[in-house]
Scaffold this active site. Structure first.
Site, PDB file in Angstrom:
ATOM      1  N   ASP A  38      14.394 -41.679  11.841  1.00 25.57           N
ATOM      2  CA  ASP A  38      15.503 -41.882  10.896  1.00 25.57           C
ATOM      3  C   ASP A  38      15.880 -43.346  10.703  1.00 25.57           C
ATOM      4  OD1 ASP A  38      15.571 -39.099  10.728  1.00 25.57           O
ATOM      5  OD2 ASP A  38      17.015 -38.947  12.368  1.00 25.57           O
ATOM      6  N   LYS A  58      12.471 -44.982   6.964  1.00 25.82           N
ATOM      7  CA  LYS A  58      11.050 -45.082   6.565  1.00 25.82           C
ATOM      8  C   LYS A  58      10.856 -44.637   5.118  1.00 25.82           C
ATOM      9  CE  LYS A  58      10.111 -42.333   9.975  1.00 25.82           C
ATOM     10  NZ  LYS A  58      11.395 -42.299  10.693  1.00 25.82           N
ATOM     11  N   LYS A 100      12.887 -44.719   2.549  1.00 27.85           N
ATOM     12  CA  LYS A 100      13.298 -45.743   1.586  1.00 27.85           C
ATOM     13  C   LYS A 100      12.258 -46.852   1.500  1.00 27.85           C
ATOM     14  CE  LYS A 100      15.993 -49.656   0.589  1.00 27.85           C
ATOM     15  NZ  LYS A 100      17.215 -50.373   0.330  1.00 27.85           N
ATOM     16  N   GLY A 147      12.508 -35.894   7.968  1.00 23.23           N
ATOM     17  CA  GLY A 147      13.327 -35.835   6.766  1.00 23.23           C
ATOM     18  C   GLY A 147      13.429 -37.256   6.266  1.00 23.23           C
ATOM     19  N   HIS A 148      12.745 -37.552   5.175  1.00 24.85           N
ATOM     20  CA  HIS A 148      12.702 -38.923   4.651  1.00 24.85           C
ATOM     21  C   HIS A 148      13.487 -38.982   3.348  1.00 24.85           C
ATOM     22  CE1 HIS A 148       8.747 -39.685   7.073  1.00 24.85           C
ATOM     23  NE2 HIS A 148       9.791 -39.426   7.822  1.00 24.85           N
ATOM     24  N   GLN A 168       8.836 -39.738  12.290  1.00 25.75           N
ATOM     25  CA  GLN A 168       9.478 -39.938  13.604  1.00 25.75           C
ATOM     26  C   GLN A 168       9.507 -41.433  13.956  1.00 25.75           C
ATOM     27  OE1 GLN A 168       6.987 -37.021  13.552  1.00 25.75           O
ATOM     28  NE2 GLN A 168       8.800 -36.117  12.692  1.00 25.75           N
ATOM     29  N   THR A 228       8.465 -35.836  20.315  1.00 31.61           N
ATOM     30  CA  THR A 228       7.836 -34.857  19.449  1.00 31.61           C
ATOM     31  C   THR A 228       6.392 -34.668  19.930  1.00 31.61           C
ATOM     32  OG1 THR A 228       7.555 -34.161  17.156  1.00 31.61           O
ATOM     33  CG2 THR A 228       7.106 -36.499  17.639  1.00 31.61           C
ATOM     34  N   GLY A 284      20.743 -31.533   9.772  1.00 31.90           N
ATOM     35  CA  GLY A 284      22.175 -31.760   9.536  1.00 31.90           C
ATOM     36  C   GLY A 284      22.947 -32.081  10.803  1.00 31.90           C
ATOM     37  N   ARG A 306      23.981 -37.494  14.357  1.00 30.27           N
ATOM     38  CA  ARG A 306      23.109 -38.372  15.146  1.00 30.27           C
ATOM     39  C   ARG A 306      23.932 -39.169  16.148  1.00 30.27           C
ATOM     40  NH1 ARG A 306      20.209 -40.517   9.710  1.00 30.27           N
ATOM     41  NH2 ARG A 306      18.768 -38.798   9.360  1.00 30.27           N
ATOM     42  N   LYS A 340      19.855 -50.661   7.055  1.00 28.64           N
ATOM     43  CA  LYS A 340      21.249 -50.281   7.297  1.00 28.64           C
ATOM     44  C   LYS A 340      22.105 -51.408   7.877  1.00 28.64           C
ATOM     45  CE  LYS A 340      21.912 -45.775   7.496  1.00 28.64           C
ATOM     46  NZ  LYS A 340      21.890 -44.304   7.738  1.00 28.64           N
ATOM     47  N   ASP A 368      24.100 -53.147   6.271  1.00 32.50           N
ATOM     48  CA  ASP A 368      25.421 -52.995   5.648  1.00 32.50           C
ATOM     49  C   ASP A 368      26.363 -52.129   6.482  1.00 32.50           C
ATOM     50  OD1 ASP A 368      23.314 -51.087   4.752  1.00 32.50           O
ATOM     51  OD2 ASP A 368      25.036 -50.010   3.914  1.00 32.50           O
TER      52      ASP A 368
END
Ligand code: GDP
Ligand code: IMO
Ligand code: MG
Length: 429
Positions: free
Chosen positions: A13, A16, A18, A40-41, A225, A240, A303, A306, A332, A334
């Site tokens: 997360d 990747k 983006k 989940g990308h 991952q 994983t 969902g 994190r 991230k 920002d």
């Protein structure tokens, strides 16, 4: 640079999706090489949000070809749903735009059932898997009983394999995991139906990539991952079941290491982790809550909230070594706006000694304490910055610390989820 690998350097997360979407502009082909729909990308393009679990994050470019490599485990239902969802927004996904490796392993309903039942049986010792059947599918691959995409092209082979496997899985599910058995016929009918729709996409990905590379096409390899979730190099057993390290790009698509020319490590400006497992710089306080809120840190697949913590450069330095990182993409940044004093973990101490790499033993890791460096934060909204000189000085100090300690230059800085919310420090292709 011709062929670039994108990997996550932390516990997934990192952003990747983006970065892959962004870099696809300069590529001709994009290939996923491991993991499955545990990933989940997220991409935000033209204000619209897309989350891809299996389809490579380059799919929104109509003239580029996307590949799902042999190292990926594929839930056909999820793949078909993603194709369907893209169709609903006007993106027709044809075999000209997407190919699936004939050697990719297929996730079956019994993989999901075993994943869930096993986690339930572990109780408080659970790994916190995504419950998507990833581990059990890779187990079957290693046990040499797995069902591959090529089997979807041969209905008789498919039926036989499902029947043989289900006998063993039902025994395990009922006798050991105290769970319900699965019925053969609905599985066979379902998979035969899905096979028909997927067959046109199934091909030899290794050959297609090789042909592309020989024709001077540029390939972007998309990892899922992160390095610290790697089955070999991660915080085992809280990992994983695949190899997210850059080396996985070769085994997972069928190309040789001499074809990889640059590895970009995606580094979130702080650390997050979803699921259980060690996390040395975790913040279980108001600052952690602030970062979680500002970063909207909820899993793109499950969902789940994190866990959040300070940037850990021991983790990143491990990733530099394990994946041979050539440059870093910081994402991230920002999100850290408004944190008064920022901390960066620059080392661990174990029994009074400084250590340079995360120890394999979880017991030893639990005994490690982080050594922090403190850097003043910034208050300005930086999401409009498109050039380095538009960033406040404190951000430069933060970024320079990362470069100095890791010894790796920063090529990209991301200041928002949108494709355009980016500072390109170096043109990678
Ligand atoms: P991935 O699995 O590595 O592709 O990352 P995810 O998509 O699971 O999680 C990253 C989240 O952060 C997504 O919601 C992105 O839209 C978002 N994101 C990516 N880069 C940035 C950034 O620079 N700033 C902010 N605020 N959000 C970002
Ligand atoms: P992306 O590609 C974050 C975590 C799970 C769990 C562990 C094992 O979006 O970065 P699994 O279902 O793979 O057997 O679960 O790995 N995990 C991820 N965490 N991002 C991911 O993917 C993940 N994929 C798996 O939460 O802790
Ligand atoms: Mg993700």
């Amino acid at each position: 640079m011709s062929n670039i690998v994108v990997v996550g350097t932390q516990w997934g997360d990192e952003g990747k999706g983006k970065v892959v979407d962004l870099l696809t502009a300069g590529a001709d082909m994009v290939a996923r090489f491991q993991g499955g729909n545990n990933a989940g990308h997220t991409l935000v393009v033209g204000g619209k949000k897309f989350i891809f679990h299996l389809i490579p994050s380059g799919i929104l470019y109509k003239d580029k070809k996307c590949f799902i490599g042999n190292g990926v485990v594929v839930d056909p239902e999820v793949l078909l749903q993603e194709i369907q969802d893209l169709k609903a927004v006007g993106e027709e996904i044809t075999p000209e735009r997407l190919a699936l490796s004939d050697k990719a392993h297929i996730i079956m309903p019994y993989h999901k059932a075993i994943d869930l039942a096993r986690e339930a049986a572990k109780g408080k010792h659970m790994i916190g898997t995504t419950g998507r059947g990833i581990g059990p599918c890779y187990e079957d691959k290693a046990s040499r009983v797995g069902i591959r995409a090529v089997d979807l092209t041969e209905p008789e082979t498919l039926k036989e394999k499902i029947a043989t496997n289900l006998e063993e899985k039902n025994f395990f599910l009922t006798k050991f995991l105290d769970s319900d058995p699965l019925e053969l016929k609905p599985i066979v009918d379902d998979y035969l139906g899905m096979a028909e729709r997927l067959v046109p996409f199934i091909t030899d990905v290794s050959v297609e990539l090789d042909q592309g590379i020989k024709a001077n096409k540029k390939v972007l390899f998309e990892g899922a991952q992160g390095v610290h979730l790697d089955i070999d190099h991660g915080t085992y057993p809280f990992v994983t079941s695949s190899n997210p390290v850059a080396g996985g790009a070769c085994a997972g698509t069928g190309i040789g290491p001499s074809q990889l020319h640059h590895v970009v490590g995606i580094v979130k400006a702080y650390t997050t982790r979803v699921g259980a497992g060690p996390f040395i710089t975790e913040l279980e306080d108001a600052t952690g809550d602030y970062i979680q809120k500002q970063g909207q840190e909820f899993g793109a697949t499950t969902g789940r909230r994190r866990r959040c913590g300070w940037l850990d450069l021991v983790v990143i330095q491990d990733s530099v070594r394990l994946s041979g990182l050539d440059s870093l993409a910081i994402t991230k940044l920002d999100v850290l706006t408004g944190v008064e004093k920022l901390k960066i973990c620059v080392g661990y101490e174990l029994d009074g000694e400084r250590i340079i790499a995360r120890p394999a033993s979880l017991k030893k890791l639990a005994g490690c304490t982080p050594v922090y460096m403190e850097i003043p934060g910034w208050q300005e909204d930086i999401s409009e910055a498109r050039q380095l000189d538009q960033l406040p000085p404190q951000t430069h100090a933060y970024l320079e610390t990362i470069e100095e300690i890791t010894g790796v230059p920063i090529s990209i800085i991301s200041v928002g989820p949108g494709r355009e919310e980016t500072i390109m420090v170096q043109d990678l292709f």
